[in-house]
Design a protein around this motif. Sequence first.
Motif, PDB file in Angstrom:
ATOM      1  N   TYR A 281      44.572  35.121  46.588  1.00 16.19           N
ATOM      2  CA  TYR A 281      45.124  36.448  46.854  1.00 16.19           C
ATOM      3  C   TYR A 281      44.473  37.468  45.928  1.00 16.19           C
ATOM      4  CZ  TYR A 281      48.887  34.604  49.770  1.00 16.19           C
ATOM      5  OH  TYR A 281      49.603  34.006  50.790  1.00 16.19           O
ATOM      6  N   ARG A 282      44.198  38.647  46.484  1.00 14.44           N
ATOM      7  CA  ARG A 282      43.668  39.755  45.681  1.00 14.44           C
ATOM      8  C   ARG A 282      44.450  41.020  46.001  1.00 14.44           C
ATOM      9  NH1 ARG A 282      37.940  41.395  46.017  1.00 14.44           N
ATOM     10  NH2 ARG A 282      38.181  41.197  48.293  1.00 14.44           N
ATOM     11  N   ALA A 283      44.702  41.816  44.960  1.00 10.10           N
ATOM     12  CA  ALA A 283      45.350  43.115  45.137  1.00 10.10           C
ATOM     13  C   ALA A 283      44.542  44.154  44.387  1.00 10.10           C
ATOM     14  CB  ALA A 283      46.784  43.089  44.613  1.00 10.10           C
ATOM     15  N   ALA A 284      44.359  45.307  45.020  1.00 10.48           N
ATOM     16  CA  ALA A 284      43.619  46.415  44.396  1.00 10.48           C
ATOM     17  C   ALA A 284      44.596  47.524  44.029  1.00 10.48           C
ATOM     18  CB  ALA A 284      42.554  46.944  45.353  1.00 10.48           C
ATOM     19  N   LEU A 285      44.517  47.986  42.774  1.00  2.36           N
ATOM     20  CA  LEU A 285      45.353  49.089  42.299  1.00  2.36           C
ATOM     21  C   LEU A 285      44.465  50.278  41.960  1.00  2.36           C
ATOM     22  CD1 LEU A 285      47.770  47.215  39.821  1.00  2.36           C
ATOM     23  CD2 LEU A 285      47.969  47.446  42.305  1.00  2.36           C
ATOM     24  N   ASP A 286      44.976  51.484  42.232  1.00  2.00           N
ATOM     25  CA  ASP A 286      44.219  52.676  41.832  1.00  2.00           C
ATOM     26  C   ASP A 286      44.563  53.045  40.387  1.00  2.00           C
ATOM     27  OD1 ASP A 286      46.673  53.996  41.862  1.00  2.00           O
ATOM     28  OD2 ASP A 286      46.273  55.075  43.729  1.00  2.00           O
ATOM     29  N   ALA A 287      44.056  54.165  39.916  1.00  2.52           N
ATOM     30  CA  ALA A 287      44.253  54.566  38.515  1.00  2.52           C
ATOM     31  C   ALA A 287      45.711  54.818  38.184  1.00  2.52           C
ATOM     32  CB  ALA A 287      43.415  55.805  38.211  1.00  2.52           C
ATOM     33  N   ASP A 288      46.513  55.147  39.212  1.00  2.00           N
ATOM     34  CA  ASP A 288      47.947  55.386  39.000  1.00  2.00           C
ATOM     35  C   ASP A 288      48.779  54.136  39.253  1.00  2.00           C
ATOM     36  OD1 ASP A 288      47.553  58.113  38.366  1.00  2.00           O
ATOM     37  OD2 ASP A 288      47.408  58.596  40.514  1.00  2.00           O
ATOM     38  N   LYS A 289      48.097  52.985  39.363  1.00  2.00           N
ATOM     39  CA  LYS A 289      48.739  51.689  39.598  1.00  2.00           C
ATOM     40  C   LYS A 289      49.479  51.630  40.942  1.00  2.00           C
ATOM     41  CE  LYS A 289      49.040  50.080  34.830  1.00  2.00           C
ATOM     42  NZ  LYS A 289      47.941  49.132  35.039  1.00  2.00           N
ATOM     43  N   ASN A 290      48.934  52.293  41.944  1.00  2.00           N
ATOM     44  CA  ASN A 290      49.432  52.155  43.309  1.00  2.00           C
ATOM     45  C   ASN A 290      48.655  51.043  44.007  1.00  2.00           C
ATOM     46  OD1 ASN A 290      51.249  54.479  43.280  1.00  2.00           O
ATOM     47  ND2 ASN A 290      49.378  55.729  43.241  1.00  2.00           N
TER      48      ASN A 290
END
Length: 555
Positions: A281-290
């Motif tokens: 599993y992989r999850a991508a977060l943006d700079a605001d942790k969304n």
Amino acid sequence: MSEHQKNVEGQKIVTGKPVFGLDYRVDGMLIAMIQHPPAFGMKLKSFDAAETLKMPGIKDVFSLKLYEEGFEQGGFDTRTFNELLVVVGNSTWEVMNARKKLITNWEPAGEIKDTMAGRSGKREVVVPGALESTSKQMEQMQEYAKKPAQQLRKDGDPETAFKNAAQVIERTYNAPFLAHNCMEPMNFFAHVTEEKALLVGPLQAPGWIEPTLAKILNLPPEKIEIQMTRMGGGFGRRAYGHYLSEAALISRKVKAPVKLMYTREDDMTYGIYRPMYTATYRAALDADKNLIAFHVKGGGIPEHPVHANRFPAGAVDNYLAEGWQIASNITIGAFRAPRSNFNAAAEQSFLDEVAEAMGKDPIEFRLALLKRAKENPVGKNNEYDADRYAGVLKLVRDKSNWGKPGNEKYNRGVAAYFCHNSYAAHVVDMVTRNDQPYVERVFSAMDCGIVVNPDAATNMVQGAVVDGIGNAFYGALTHKDGTPQQSNFNSYRIIRHNEAPKKIEVHFVQNDIDPTGLGEPPFPPVFGAVANALYKNKGRRFYNQPFQPEMDKVI
């Protein structure tokens, strides 16, 4: 909710009255047992039964084929060994002892081509002939996981989202083959003549095996009678009716009523296991942790576990699901919520890690995703109802007093999952007892529509919880050169009475929706809830089921 009803056969069961398949007998009935090859990928070459036939009570020893060349197998005609070496005698004890006197020679089965007929039409399936070992299978799965896989679903542009992500979380989860280990081993009674066939015993789906019996016995379906006894456990294992076919062919051969019996060792080494799985599993977060992207790539031997259109599909703009599989001669089959039992374990563990990285409460994180899936869903093929999914999470949150004072002694883990048209959520409360993690209590919430019998429904959920805890910690069946390394409960660890929770509190969502599944849906999220509680208990994540061996290494 309907009225409470006690099991009408409960008293018979606890007082030992004859209600199970093993209890069934008729005058003149013989006992049969099968000697199967010692390893997957082997077949019978020759045998010498001279000493066996000298043993008391023995009537006959012979070999026969279960399916003839070119036989079109239905979806649940799965069988492990096609050539059967059979010992028939007067009693179980006599046959068990006589079977030990057989002199057998086995040889490599080689590659086998099976003809399958089912929903997808007639097709040829190639079964490899290698003698497989768990260590090599793990290496092979790691290699396959790096290769391109079949795309099962894609929303948005996950590749770009991952490329531009401020943070990527990636985790891999593994699980072994599991044996069903029904308390009552496989057995069936058969009395077959040229005119008709009577079969009696424990079976989950008589309608699936009747067409097969009609073909192999050359009898019209109306001349075949199947009577069902109580099952001493089913869990998907008894959906595969090869043992009925075996009993029927043996009865026809010896021209007598026969009870086919598997010993525990026969049962555990005969196949039809839960597949061996892995998933990354992989999850991508943006700079605001969304959360901006989600990717699951799952594989297994010999099938992958991924349900591509289930949560969190529909709740993330950029989503990718992929699957791959490796062919095997180790036979597999349905195991209490097929594929879901692993998929939920890995996914729900991973969602907790993502929630932690985002700085969010795990329940609130899931509810926020479900809110998105309801109000602005991504894609059109989402299998689940976001409201009902959120409903069990809210119910278990409230009933367990999640996040409120008074639960400080517990390491708490939560998980929720949708399968078989029902929704389940659990909060597992773990403590340390005798230096070992122990699940002391569990809160469960279910939405299965109208609950017909609350007592039976509660029992089913409680049983699933205990079963899930046991398999998460202990369950594993391994192979070395095709030979199962576990053959009885002295080597195949299951949960013990003193390891079961002291309290399992079950709550049902009240609604007027048509009843749906309950035997399977509570089971899968138990694994994830245990994993999430174990993380808090041990201060580290465990990614390989069963958890106990890995914990022992750490300690």
